[in-house]
Design a protein around this motif. Structure first.
Motif, PDB file in Angstrom:
ATOM      1  N   ASP A  32      -3.342  -1.875  -3.696  1.00 47.21           N
ATOM      2  CA  ASP A  32      -2.331  -0.962  -3.212  1.00 47.21           C
ATOM      3  C   ASP A  32      -2.665   0.542  -3.344  1.00 47.21           C
ATOM      4  O   ASP A  32      -2.289   0.995  -2.198  1.00 47.21           O
ATOM      5  N   TYR A  33      -3.398   0.844  -4.380  1.00 48.99           N
ATOM      6  CA  TYR A  33      -3.762   2.355  -4.192  1.00 48.99           C
ATOM      7  C   TYR A  33      -4.573   2.619  -3.113  1.00 48.99           C
ATOM      8  O   TYR A  33      -4.465   3.874  -2.370  1.00 48.99           O
TER       9      TYR A  33
ATOM     10  N   ASN B 246     -11.771   3.204 -10.867  1.00 53.37           N
ATOM     11  CA  ASN B 246     -11.625   2.968  -9.440  1.00 53.37           C
ATOM     12  C   ASN B 246     -10.788   4.226  -8.890  1.00 53.37           C
ATOM     13  O   ASN B 246     -11.336   4.753  -7.755  1.00 53.37           O
ATOM     14  N   LYS B 247      -9.720   4.513  -9.396  1.00 50.50           N
ATOM     15  CA  LYS B 247      -8.867   5.402  -8.689  1.00 50.50           C
ATOM     16  C   LYS B 247      -9.667   6.841  -8.665  1.00 50.50           C
ATOM     17  O   LYS B 247      -9.509   7.347  -7.484  1.00 50.50           O
ATOM     18  N   GLU B 248     -10.576   7.114  -9.570  1.00 52.14           N
ATOM     19  CA  GLU B 248     -11.248   8.508  -9.182  1.00 52.14           C
ATOM     20  C   GLU B 248     -12.418   8.456  -8.080  1.00 52.14           C
ATOM     21  O   GLU B 248     -12.537   9.385  -7.578  1.00 52.14           O
ATOM     22  N   ILE B 249     -13.064   7.224  -8.071  1.00 48.76           N
ATOM     23  CA  ILE B 249     -13.750   7.021  -7.028  1.00 48.76           C
ATOM     24  C   ILE B 249     -13.297   7.118  -5.711  1.00 48.76           C
ATOM     25  O   ILE B 249     -13.730   7.583  -4.539  1.00 48.76           O
ATOM     26  N   VAL B 250     -12.167   6.197  -5.447  1.00 44.51           N
ATOM     27  CA  VAL B 250     -11.373   6.326  -4.347  1.00 44.51           C
ATOM     28  C   VAL B 250     -10.813   7.995  -4.063  1.00 44.51           C
ATOM     29  O   VAL B 250     -10.957   8.090  -2.636  1.00 44.51           O
ATOM     30  N   ASP B 251     -10.368   8.746  -4.888  1.00 45.80           N
ATOM     31  CA  ASP B 251      -9.661   9.945  -4.717  1.00 45.80           C
ATOM     32  C   ASP B 251     -10.940  10.722  -4.034  1.00 45.80           C
ATOM     33  O   ASP B 251     -10.731  11.472  -3.293  1.00 45.80           O
TER      34      ASP B 251
ATOM     35  N   ALA C 299      -9.716  -2.941 -21.217  1.00 36.77           N
ATOM     36  CA  ALA C 299     -10.545  -3.126 -20.103  1.00 36.77           C
ATOM     37  C   ALA C 299     -10.111  -2.777 -18.667  1.00 36.77           C
ATOM     38  O   ALA C 299     -10.543  -2.330 -17.937  1.00 36.77           O
ATOM     39  N   ALA C 300      -8.793  -3.375 -18.661  1.00 36.59           N
ATOM     40  CA  ALA C 300      -8.431  -3.374 -17.116  1.00 36.59           C
ATOM     41  C   ALA C 300      -7.957  -2.042 -17.028  1.00 36.59           C
ATOM     42  O   ALA C 300      -8.263  -1.297 -15.781  1.00 36.59           O
ATOM     43  N   GLU C 301      -7.477  -1.168 -17.709  1.00 39.04           N
ATOM     44  CA  GLU C 301      -7.216   0.352 -17.608  1.00 39.04           C
ATOM     45  C   GLU C 301      -8.290   1.016 -17.367  1.00 39.04           C
ATOM     46  O   GLU C 301      -8.189   1.902 -16.544  1.00 39.04           O
ATOM     47  N   ALA C 302      -9.410   0.724 -18.138  1.00 38.54           N
ATOM     48  CA  ALA C 302     -10.692   1.431 -17.707  1.00 38.54           C
ATOM     49  C   ALA C 302     -11.132   1.218 -16.573  1.00 38.54           C
ATOM     50  O   ALA C 302     -11.493   2.311 -15.575  1.00 38.54           O
ATOM     51  N   ILE C 303     -11.127   0.184 -15.941  1.00 37.16           N
ATOM     52  CA  ILE C 303     -11.544  -0.368 -14.673  1.00 37.16           C
ATOM     53  C   ILE C 303     -10.801   0.395 -13.438  1.00 37.16           C
ATOM     54  O   ILE C 303     -11.340   0.748 -12.370  1.00 37.16           O
ATOM     55  N   TRP C 304      -9.457   0.256 -13.749  1.00 35.96           N
ATOM     56  CA  TRP C 304      -8.423   1.066 -12.898  1.00 35.96           C
ATOM     57  C   TRP C 304      -8.578   2.664 -12.546  1.00 35.96           C
ATOM     58  O   TRP C 304      -8.604   3.108 -11.541  1.00 35.96           O
TER      59      TRP C 304
END
Lengths: 309, 309
Positions: free
Chosen positions: A91-92, A54-59, A46-51
């Motif tokens: 951090d990202y 998030n990463k794609e939305i931030v990008d 689940a943690a990998e999925a939310i990360w």
């Protein structure tokens, strides 16, 4: 940090913050499946999925917006792996030069509040080393325990040039249970607002204080009053979009300089692809839908501010 | 869980809880040095030190006491390794059959509070699995955001038979800033106490409710009033010892059945070896000092309750 936030808002012309509050049911199937394949249907999965979500939305949004607000509850619900995803997200986002508001709503007595302050916006001394554990730029705080729950955070803010948003009037339906109780002829939230203004005077940036406030978009009249009580406080405004607030409700949260407020949207942006309006992007391109929703929100608020001039 | 807590208090004759709130400066040098040798002066090193410190105190006191209360702030200040030490402490205490009160003081709006509730006392659904991330037995909550911040926790309590302690009147000096504000002829904390009693009626154990309250030992008169307002609520009483509360101040927090309150001491027990009274044990035997301090605290409260009969 309040100067950086103000400068970034002026540069992006976007007084908004994207709430990174991922629920599993917001996350597209292909991301969940990939994460579960690698880590199983576990906290780690689940943690990998939310990360990854998030990463794609931030990008896809970081160039449009000044700040993000990860809600730590949504990470804590997945235990330690979830909190690791929170830290990775912080951090990202910082690596993308976004201002990070940790929505932690902590509040405790003296030495305990000092521990939270150290952990989230300060540095902890371990032997000869000083280490910043979570290192958000701002955090949200709950004032119910009074001044000695807040002052340890103010001390750290002064030292580290970080900032706070203190709950004054929250956006939820039952926020009135205690916040609206009348003390003489004034509600509790006004008394809290006055304290925020006082605390804020002790640590000013160039034009605004390091000490801001949370006032829900769902209560525009109260926002108008609180704007006057706390003229130098940045107001973080939750409740836009999914909770019912609209651009036109928000104009009184701003000062005449067009600054002084930053409006949060979480679901409305991160899960935009689920709305009919943005369905054309499709689940695979969820982050493009988020970008479009962020653009629409920026335009809505800019239009409302323009119309109010 | 409230039934288990009550039964354990009756069995141990000790209405006390040991606050596992480790600060690095409480931890004997030999433990710090060993941990730093293995992990360096890092977050991992600090987390190892607090875990070893906790473990030894638990080993030396678990047969005397019904419950422990780890304060999560003291772990969060060491980032993710700190939170891993929190979880290890929770699990270890449960393996010793202690009731674990997670002192987390969370509080947020609906879906966010639900996420905290799931993370700390509930189970999160991940694909086909239901996983308990932190799995404390009780947690403390902040009520400032009103009913919809509390009800998601109550729902989880009903399902999982866990419990809550809601902040009503806290032990710190500036707790009065907002909690003591007069609403008509009554202070805010009484209104909160009434809500606690109402919420509590919806989830009763045998004699007491799953919904308890926090009322500071430093305000005995208010404790007396709140005891009457919330007859079925267990009261968690911080502020004994280091914060100034004494056994004789505590009698009105209890009901006539001799139950209904559980008194916390943190520093006074875990750092007892630093007090002149327990210095004879020496730093190496810090946990024996903790045991002696726990015995003294139990005797102090028992004596005060006896004298009040």
């Amino acid at each position: 940090m309040i100067n950086k936030l103000t400068a970034k808002i002026q540069k992006t012309k976007a007084p908004i913050v994207v709430g990174l509050d991922p629920m599993l049911n917001y996350i597209p199937k292909h991301i969940q499946e990939k994460a579960f394949k690698e880590f199983g249907e576990t906290l780690e999965g689940a943690a990998e999925a939310i990360w990854q979500f998030n990463k794609e939305i931030v990008d896809k949004t970081y160039d449009l917006i000044p700040a993000v607000k990860p809600q730590i509850a949504m990470y804590e619900q997945f235990g330690i792996p979830g909190i690791m995803a929170f830290k990775k997200t912080v951090d990202y986002c910082k690596s993308k030069d976004l201002v990070v508001i940790g929505d932690i709503k902590r509040g405790d007595i003296g030495s305990t509040s000092a521990a939270y302050a150290t952990g989230h916006i300060g540095k902890v001394q371990i032997g000869a080393n000083k280490i910043a554990p979570f290192d958000e730029d701002f955090v949200t705080l709950n004032p119910y325990m009074g001044a000695d729950s807040i002052t340890p955070f103010i001390d750290v803010c002064k030292e580290e040039k970080k900032g706070l948003f203190i709950l004054v009037k929250t956006s939820n339906p039952s926020s009135g249970d205690f916040q609206d109780q009348m003390v003489g002829d004034r509600p509790v939230y006004e008394l809290v607002g006055e304290k925020v203004a006082q605390w804020g005077e002790t640590c000013m940036g160039d034009d605004y204080s390091y000490v801001g406030a949370v006032v829900g978009a769902t209560y525009p009249e109260m926002g108008k009053t609180l704007r006057k009580i706390m003229p130098k406080a940045y107001i973080l405004v939750p409740g836009y979009g999914a909770q019912g607030g609209q651009g036109k409700d928000l104009v009184h949260f701003f000062n005449e300089d067009g600054l002084g407020a930053i409006v949060n949207s979480s679901r409305g942006i991160i899960a935009a692809y689920k709305q009919e309006k943005y369905a054309k992007f499709g689940e695979e391109n969820f982050a493009d839908a988020s970008r479009a929703a962020a653009e629409d929100m920026i335009a809505d608020i800019a239009g409302a501010l323009e119309a109010a001039k």
